[in-house]
Design an enzyme around this catalytic site. Structure first.
Site, PDB file in Angstrom:
ATOM      1  N   ARG A  65       3.839  61.917  70.890  1.00 38.02           N
ATOM      2  CA  ARG A  65       3.745  60.630  70.186  1.00 38.02           C
ATOM      3  C   ARG A  65       3.408  60.506  68.801  1.00 38.02           C
ATOM      4  NH1 ARG A  65       7.227  58.333  73.852  1.00 38.02           N
ATOM      5  NH2 ARG A  65       6.097  57.930  75.933  1.00 38.02           N
ATOM      6  N   ASP A 308      11.693  64.881  79.965  1.00 39.73           N
ATOM      7  CA  ASP A 308      11.451  63.708  79.636  1.00 39.73           C
ATOM      8  C   ASP A 308       9.915  63.597  79.706  1.00 39.73           C
ATOM      9  OD1 ASP A 308      11.660  61.220  78.497  1.00 39.73           O
ATOM     10  OD2 ASP A 308      12.757  60.310  80.538  1.00 39.73           O
TER      11      ASP A 308
HETATM   12  N1  LIG Z   1      11.542  57.785  80.214  1.00 37.62           N
HETATM   13  C1  LIG Z   1      10.841  56.725  80.073  1.00 37.62           C
HETATM   14  O1  LIG Z   1      10.561  55.913  80.895  1.00 37.62           O
HETATM   15  N2  LIG Z   1      10.369  56.740  78.936  1.00 37.62           N
HETATM   16  C2  LIG Z   1      10.485  57.059  77.579  1.00 37.62           C
HETATM   17  C3  LIG Z   1      11.853  56.835  76.929  1.00 37.62           C
HETATM   18  C4  LIG Z   1      12.953  57.350  77.658  1.00 37.62           C
HETATM   19  O2  LIG Z   1      13.023  58.555  77.946  1.00 37.62           O
HETATM   20  O3  LIG Z   1      13.894  56.353  77.785  1.00 37.62           O
HETATM   21  C5  LIG Z   1       9.173  56.886  76.587  1.00 37.62           C
HETATM   22  O4  LIG Z   1       9.377  57.330  75.431  1.00 37.62           O
HETATM   23  O5  LIG Z   1       8.161  56.461  77.279  1.00 37.62           O
HETATM   24 ZN   LIG Z   2      13.004  60.064  77.186  1.00 40.29          ZN
HETATM   25 ZN   LIG Z   3      15.635  57.665  77.970  1.00 39.27          ZN
END
Ligand SMILES: NC(=O)N[C@@H](CC(=O)O)C(=O)O
Ligand SMILES: [Zn+2]
Ligand SMILES: [Zn+2]
Length: 434
Positions: A65, A308
């Site tokens: 982040r 992710d």
């Molecule tokens: N996967 C999610 O639910 N969130 C991701 C964004 C994303 O991967 O689409 C994020 O940046 O928090």
């Molecule tokens: Zn993502």
């Molecule tokens: Zn995504």
């Protein structure tokens, strides 16, 4: 940048095969593999304890982040989580604040990652300015910068305008870079917070239909076909996506896809508790989807696992389901979930794990120094897996600055004994080395 000097790793089985061997690493490169190797007295030593030795993992989909939300994750804390999870390279998504849509941001992320030095941090560039979906970002500038950006994505948002996606693919072809799509037709997901199905109906949650993902997957496959270039599908979550990717590959279309550990293991049955830790995009789906994703990963239709990893602050997760941020942690638990869903049921062996967590992701994005064979002369990017161990996940024990793991208090198989980046030990017995 490789670790000068020698490292001797004793008693490991490459790909979990054969009798245990020792690995001698000199100046970041594998110098010798064999039984009972000797090393100079000053060499660092790691006792493998019969661990499975794999190439270091490569994550095509991580959210660090920084810049903007350093309260939830920094490049340093996310790098630590990655090293502890067995990763030697991660791709940091562009949905930061400011957005990584220019080379100032992407080069800063890259340099900070190098300074931290625990994992290779490759910034992902945005496809459109500010993730706005209206105007292409300066992909060429980012690709030409110090970070040499290789992957572009508006992840978090879909590049939904078909003409803009077409142009992005055409530019990507010229630059020889990869476009990774967050496949979500936004007109079909207005207000959606959960998978559209019986569970969401019963719980009174607005649904995200499978078609919202699948319609973009098939559209982008056709756009990639016409542009004569490649496209990568982020976080595939439905049975239909597996079928469509299989179909597209059979047509000779250059399409690849990733699946997250959570979409392999968890279903929307989790939502009964209304705990927003289970809220994620795309949403947790049904058992037929997890089954199809596992089969697809086993047979190569789905190319790789990507975490992710999406850290969020407690106040943005511990609130009403409909307003909570979507996303869950993934880096430190990924290998264990892959073992639970793929290795234990016999769908993948350790060669298969090496393929989906290291080799394929490195190939997809064109990293030449990662996902390499465990052989003399190769860069020493390695992960030691204690396959017989198990551990109980405690959010507070994770290196991530956030605690939004859906696996809290679960006991999971397999631990990372050590991670080695170009001959330097970055993690050992659950602690990072700085
Ligand atoms: N996967 C999610 O639910 N969130 C991701 C964004 C994303 O991967 O689409 C994020 O940046 O928090
Ligand atoms: Zn993502
Ligand atoms: Zn995504």
């Amino acid at each position: 940048m490789s670790a000068p000097g020698s490292l001797l790793i004793t008693d490991v089985r490459p790909y979990g095969e054969g009798d245990p061997v020792d690995i001698l690493i000199v100046d970041g490169v594998i110098a010798e593999i064999g039984p009972d190797l000797t090393a100079p007295a000053e060499a660092e030593r790691i006792a493998g304890g019969d661990a499975v030795l794999l190439p270091g993992f490569v994550d095509l989909h991580t959210h660090l982040r920084e810049p903007g939300r350093e309260d939830t994750e920094t490049i340093a804390s996310g790098s630590a989580a990655a090293a502890l999870g067995g990763y030697t390279a991660v791709f940091a998504m562009a949905n930061t604040d400011p957005v990584a849509d220019n080379s100032t941001v992407t080069d800063n992320v890259y340099r900070t990652g190098r300074e931290v030095g625990l994992v290779d941090v490759h910034p992902v560039g945005a496809v459109t300015v500010g993730l706005g979906g209206k105007q292409l970002a300066e992909m060429g500038m980012m690709a030409a910068g110090a970070a040499k950006v290789k992957m572009f994505s508006d992840d978090g948002k879909c590049v939904d305008d078909p003409l803009l996606m077409r142009r992005a693919l055409e530019y990507a072809k010229g630059l020889d870079v990869l476009i990774a799509q967050h496949a979500e037709e936004p007109r079909l997901t207005v207000g959606a917070v959960a998978h559209e199905g019986p569970t969401a109906s019963r719980l009174g949650l607005a649904g995200w239909p499978r078609a919202a993902e699948e319609s973009i997957v098939v559209r982008d496959a056709l756009l990639a076909r016409d542009a004569g270039t490649r496209v990568h599908i982020c976080h595939a979550s439905t049975e239909g996506t597996v079928e469509l990717v299989k179909w597209a590959k059979a047509q000779g279309i250059s399409i690849t896809a990733e699946v997250t550990p959570h979409h392999l293991l968890l279903t929307d049955a989790r939502l009964e508790s209304y705990d927003p830790v289970n809220k994620v995009n795309p949403p947790l789906r049904e058992e037929r989807d997890t089954a199809a994703l596992r089969r697809g990963l086993a047979d190569g239709t789905i190319d790789c696992v990507a975490t992710d990893h999406a850290p969020h602050a407690a106040q943005e997760k511990c609130c009403e389901f409909s307003v909570a941020r979507p996303g869950m942690l993934g880096l430190e638990t990924a290998l264990s979930i892959v073992v639970e869903t793929m290795v234990t049921p016999g769908l993948l062996d350790w060669r298969g794990v090496a393929k989906v967590m290291s080799e394929r992701p490195a190939q997809i994005v064109g990293l030449t120094d990662q996902g390499r064979p465990i052989a003399v002369g190769e860069p020493a990017n390695l992960t030691l897996v204690d396959a017989a161990a198990s551990w109980t996940v405690r959010a507070a024990d994770l290196a991530s600055l956030s605690g939004n793991t859906p696996y809290a208090d679960m006991t999971l198989p397999a631990t990372i004994r050590a991670t080695v980046l170009r001959g330097a030990v970055t993690a050992h017995e659950g602690a990072v080395r700085r």
